[in-house]
Structures are given as structure tokens and as C-alpha cells.
Design a protein around this motif. Sequence first.
Motif, PDB file in Angstrom:
ATOM      1  N   SER A 227      75.285  40.226  -8.637  1.00 47.87           N
ATOM      2  CA  SER A 227      76.548  40.889  -8.334  1.00 47.87           C
ATOM      3  C   SER A 227      76.599  41.282  -6.867  1.00 47.87           C
ATOM      4  CB  SER A 227      76.710  42.144  -9.196  1.00 47.87           C
ATOM      5  OG  SER A 227      77.809  42.918  -8.756  1.00 47.87           O
ATOM      6  N   LEU A 229      78.000  43.803  -5.949  1.00 46.58           N
ATOM      7  CA  LEU A 229      78.133  45.257  -5.978  1.00 46.58           C
ATOM      8  C   LEU A 229      76.791  45.976  -6.018  1.00 46.58           C
ATOM      9  CD1 LEU A 229      80.970  45.550  -8.647  1.00 46.58           C
ATOM     10  CD2 LEU A 229      81.220  45.526  -6.164  1.00 46.58           C
ATOM     11  N   VAL A 237      77.277  50.656 -10.725  1.00 51.70           N
ATOM     12  CA  VAL A 237      75.919  50.136 -10.601  1.00 51.70           C
ATOM     13  C   VAL A 237      74.943  51.302 -10.577  1.00 51.70           C
ATOM     14  CG1 VAL A 237      74.305  48.837  -9.187  1.00 51.70           C
ATOM     15  CG2 VAL A 237      76.671  48.084  -9.356  1.00 51.70           C
ATOM     16  N   GLY A 244      74.027  46.104 -14.295  1.00 53.61           N
ATOM     17  CA  GLY A 244      74.948  46.116 -13.166  1.00 53.61           C
ATOM     18  C   GLY A 244      74.537  45.228 -12.016  1.00 53.61           C
ATOM     19  N   ARG A 247      76.785  39.576 -11.842  1.00 54.60           N
ATOM     20  CA  ARG A 247      78.219  39.281 -11.950  1.00 54.60           C
ATOM     21  C   ARG A 247      78.416  38.600 -13.296  1.00 54.60           C
ATOM     22  NH1 ARG A 247      81.726  35.018  -8.372  1.00 54.60           N
ATOM     23  NH2 ARG A 247      83.789  35.634  -9.132  1.00 54.60           N
ATOM     24  N   HIS A 248      79.174  39.209 -14.162  1.00 54.45           N
ATOM     25  CA  HIS A 248      79.209  38.773 -15.552  1.00 54.45           C
ATOM     26  C   HIS A 248      80.249  37.669 -15.763  1.00 54.45           C
ATOM     27  CE1 HIS A 248      76.367  41.787 -16.955  1.00 54.45           C
ATOM     28  NE2 HIS A 248      76.882  42.550 -15.996  1.00 54.45           N
ATOM     29  N   ASP A 282      84.812  45.578 -16.778  1.00 52.45           N
ATOM     30  CA  ASP A 282      84.607  44.333 -16.057  1.00 52.45           C
ATOM     31  C   ASP A 282      84.598  44.643 -14.564  1.00 52.45           C
ATOM     32  OD1 ASP A 282      84.666  41.239 -16.621  1.00 52.45           O
ATOM     33  OD2 ASP A 282      85.943  41.518 -14.869  1.00 52.45           O
ATOM     34  N   ASP A 283      84.037  43.731 -13.769  1.00 50.23           N
ATOM     35  CA  ASP A 283      84.088  43.910 -12.320  1.00 50.23           C
ATOM     36  C   ASP A 283      85.529  43.990 -11.832  1.00 50.23           C
ATOM     37  OD1 ASP A 283      81.352  43.789 -12.331  1.00 50.23           O
ATOM     38  OD2 ASP A 283      81.222  41.720 -11.611  1.00 50.23           O
ATOM     39  N   ASP A 284      86.425  43.297 -12.535  1.00 47.95           N
ATOM     40  CA  ASP A 284      87.850  43.330 -12.197  1.00 47.95           C
ATOM     41  C   ASP A 284      88.622  43.886 -13.392  1.00 47.95           C
ATOM     42  OD1 ASP A 284      90.345  42.988 -11.018  1.00 47.95           O
ATOM     43  OD2 ASP A 284      90.465  40.863 -11.552  1.00 47.95           O
ATOM     44  N   SER A 285      88.331  45.139 -13.747  1.00 53.86           N
ATOM     45  CA  SER A 285      88.953  45.722 -14.933  1.00 53.86           C
ATOM     46  C   SER A 285      90.467  45.784 -14.827  1.00 53.86           C
ATOM     47  CB  SER A 285      88.399  47.127 -15.174  1.00 53.86           C
ATOM     48  OG  SER A 285      87.066  47.079 -15.588  1.00 53.86           O
ATOM     49  N   ASN A 306      88.204  52.796 -14.669  1.00 55.12           N
ATOM     50  CA  ASN A 306      88.514  53.009 -13.249  1.00 55.12           C
ATOM     51  C   ASN A 306      88.800  54.463 -12.899  1.00 55.12           C
ATOM     52  OD1 ASN A 306      89.250  50.055 -13.889  1.00 55.12           O
ATOM     53  ND2 ASN A 306      89.149  50.086 -11.667  1.00 55.12           N
TER      54      ASN A 306
END
Length: 558
Positions: A227, A229, A237, A244, A247-248, A282-285, A306
Motif C-alpha cells: 500500500s 499508505l 494504517v 494495512g 493495497r487490497h 476500502d482505500d477508496d471508501s 471516513n
Amino acid sequence: MTTETSPYFGKHGADWWRGAVIYQIYPRSFMDASGDGIGDLQGVIDRLDYIASLNVDAIWLSPFFTSPMKDFGYDVSDYRGVDPMFGTLEDFDRLVEAAHARGLKVTIDQVLSHTSDQHPWFEESRASRDNPRADWYVWADAKPDGSPPTNWQSVFGGSAWQWDTRRCQYYLHNFLVEQPDLNFRHPDVVEAILGEVRFWLERGVDGFRLDAVNFCTHGALEDNPPSPLIEEGAIGVRPDNPYGFQRHLHDKTQPENLVFLERLRALLDEYPGTTSVGEVGDDDSLGVMADYTRGGNRLHMCYSFNLLTEAADPHYLHETLAEMEARIGDGWPCWALGNHDVTRLATRWQAEGDQAALRLYLAFLLTQRGSVCLYQGEELGLTEASLSFEQLVDPAGITFWPSYKGRDGCRTPMPWQADARHGGFSGATPWLPVPDEHLGLAVDRQDDDPASLLNAYRAFLAFRRELPALVKGAVRYHPVRDEVLCLERTHGDQRLLVALNFSGEARTLPAPASAAALEAAPALVNGRWADGQLTLPPYGIAIARCSQSAEEDTTWAV
């Protein structure tokens, strides 16, 4: 009786969920009626008048299904059963009837991506490679060296793959090893899961909160990349949990999941007036929230983590909300500042005992576009309980101690009576202790105090109900100025200006000449609009009615 033919449906309309305020109940910790130290369904029934007094629209019941309780009900062994510690199916039916009689909708958790390893489906699946349910879960062969099929990590730490000696294969578990993942690529699995959902629809539930709904499908059995992040301090993370670090890309949030959500929505549409709210991580929730709710044929609402971080900075909040609006289109978000998985709001946002700040956070949450989830005890200002290692029962807290102390601190029992044993929650020793510092915040202490946080919630929720712009209206965000978050809500010919001062100091901003304070506003709305200026006290809140047509208003607070 379906939702459509009930008198309750006629009162609220099919889109009751849009802008609704949903009160989350964690049954183990809400009220114990049986006297065994664990909350139950009868306890919820006994406290429905209290919930109705909050002026919320619905309740959300965290899992009460039959379960070995390795993850406290999120490991389901019978989707259609009530665990005996919570009561019976008849108790549930009485709860639905009693809630509806008080004007409250009932939504329940559904854990669809995985079951308990004690579910009959899994017990059959693991017995052999050629039984009728052999492919109902995600099984894969070992690599030639005997290692797991991929590098995927479990949310609870370690590999997401567990070796099973019966089949001599690995099975996937994105959470605890006792929570094997179902194979949603198998059509019989999808049909079976939809059948479990239909069972509760037939019992009269009004909707579902869908746990970890973006985990229902997996992708190709390929390694996830690192990731971006992982640098220290990135949100989401933790250095103690390698989940964390990845990258999933392949283990969750797959395009095929949308096909399942469309099937689920089609089922819900057979029961008009029912709804769904999906939990996504998600990384892009924000992008997932948008994808899962746009178009009217997937989920009704989604929420993410978030706003469940430690970031109470108005610039971060503005950025998050504005991005959501830019991406969601005709979709609909659901927002929360607390739940059963995160540190209590008063502690996480450093507002312990700070009544002004807690009122601000209340107004912030309830003035955004979207529906809202309130977690039990949030209305009391409960703080995170400090527990010793010996008191922990949460598997995550036990695994990651001491760097992460788990979720028990936000799950301690509700304090109902300050001077009663165990805060009036139970006559027996409760499953988690009632902290001494919570007793002074008990319901009976705040109930009759007009200045209490509890009554501030009641007043603001009643006030919000009468303003269509705050419930269902569109939103427009203005730049943050001097730590004041400014936005507009509009619906029909109603236009409202909202200003929220996240500073501990007073602020003065320019204001439209047409801005006029709302006469019915509760006391916590304490900003002053006069002579083209808005004056806000520390952590102040202002809401004004404003002309729709005044050109000078378009640059408000800029």
C-alpha cells in the motif's frame, strides 16, 4: 403483513430512510431484562419509550443471531435463529410490533460475506471436496511449498488463509479464523443468502445494515501489492497490523459484487418501504459508497469509516464531505461519528466533558446531506472506557494489546441509573464493567436536566424533523474560514445556511443580509445573525433561513 400494507408504511412513505436518523443498539450492552449480565431483546423492548423520546426514526440492532460468539455475533451459525442469550424469535416479533407502535422502524444487521465455522453449511463444505456444498466457501490449494495461495492478510492479523486437514486445502477468512468466507461466485450461495434475507423481510423488518458488504466477492488469487499508505501516520494504517500494509486489489471490492447487490436490491424492492445501508471499508471508501448507491438499483445507502477517525479538523471534514458530494451523484450517503468498532466520540475527538464541543459535533452530523446513525450512549456523551487486559473479551484487543486495546471500551453497558448497581443495566455482574465515570452521565441524571446533552439531542432531532432542507435537501459547501465549516442546505423554496465553529474561540464572519435566525431553533443553536455579520461563540452553531434569490448571498463567508 408486508411493509406496504401496514398503517405504519402509510405514515412514513417508502423513502422514509432518506435523511432518517437511525439509533444503533448493541444488544449485549443496552439493557439486561433476564438478569444474566448480558443485554437482550426484552431489554430493548423495555427501553423503546426512551428511544422514541430521542426523536429518531429507526433502530439498528447489532447481531442477535445464533452464534458461538467468537466475534460477538458477527460469526453467525444460524441466520434464522435468535441466540438464547438474547431471547427467542417470538421476542423479536414482539420487538418489531412494539417499535412500530411507537413510530420506529426496525433495521437489523446482516453478516453476508462470511459465517461461523460452526454453521452447518461450512461443516458440510469442509467434510470433503465432492459434497453438495463443497464449493460454498472459498477453498484453494497450497502453493508447491505448502504456503498459502496468496499473501492476503486478515483484518484480525496474520494470513487470511487457514489450512484445513480434512480437505488438505486452505480456506479464506478475511476476519477471524472462525469466520470462513462464503463463495459468492457460486449461484447456490447467492440464492441461499437471499433466502436468509427474505426470512427477516417476511417477519416485518424495515431494513438491513450490511456488515463489511464489500467483502462478499474476491478476485483472482494473486498477491496484493504494498500500500502507498504505509508511511507512518497514514489514516487506517496501524504498525501492529500488517493488513494495512497492502493495497487490497484482489481480496475485496470486486466488480462482481455489484451484481450481487443488484440481486439484493431486487429482493428488497419486492417489499416496498424497506431499505439497506452497507458498511464499506476500502482505500477508496468514498468511491465505493458512490458506486454502491448510485443508479437506484443497488444499495439505498452506504457508510464508511471516513468520519470515524481521530480527524476532527474542519478542513479534513470539509474535504471528505465535498468529495463525497462530487462523486455520489444520485446516490445517498449515511454518516456516523461513532459505532461499536471505534473509540467513543467524546474521547476520540478530545471532547471529554466538553459540552460545547459535543453539541457542535451533534449539529455537524445532523446538518449534513445523508442519513445518520447514532450509536447508543453517544447522546449521553459517554467516554471510552479504560479496561485492563484481564477485562478484555474482544479478540482484536487481546491479539493486538497493548498497542491497540480493541473495541471493548466502546461496548460497555448503558448507564440508566446513576445510583443503581451496575448503572441499572443489570442486577448481575455485566459481561463488561460499567465505568464509574459513566454513572454521572446516566440517563436518569440527564433526563430531567433541560441543559443536559441528552436533552440537546432530543431538541435538535425534533427541530431537524421540521426542516425538509436538513432532512432531504441538497448541500453546497463553502470554504472553511477561521475554523468555521460553512454550508447551505436547500429543498424546494427552503434555503438554510449552517455555520459550525470548530474553534475554542469566538468567530465573526460576513453574512448575507437576508439571513434570519430560525425562531424555533433550540438553545444549542447559539450563533447571532445581525447587520450582515454572523457572530459565533466558541464551538458555536448557527442556522439561518435565507432568501433564494439574493445575488449577494452567493459568496457567503468567502
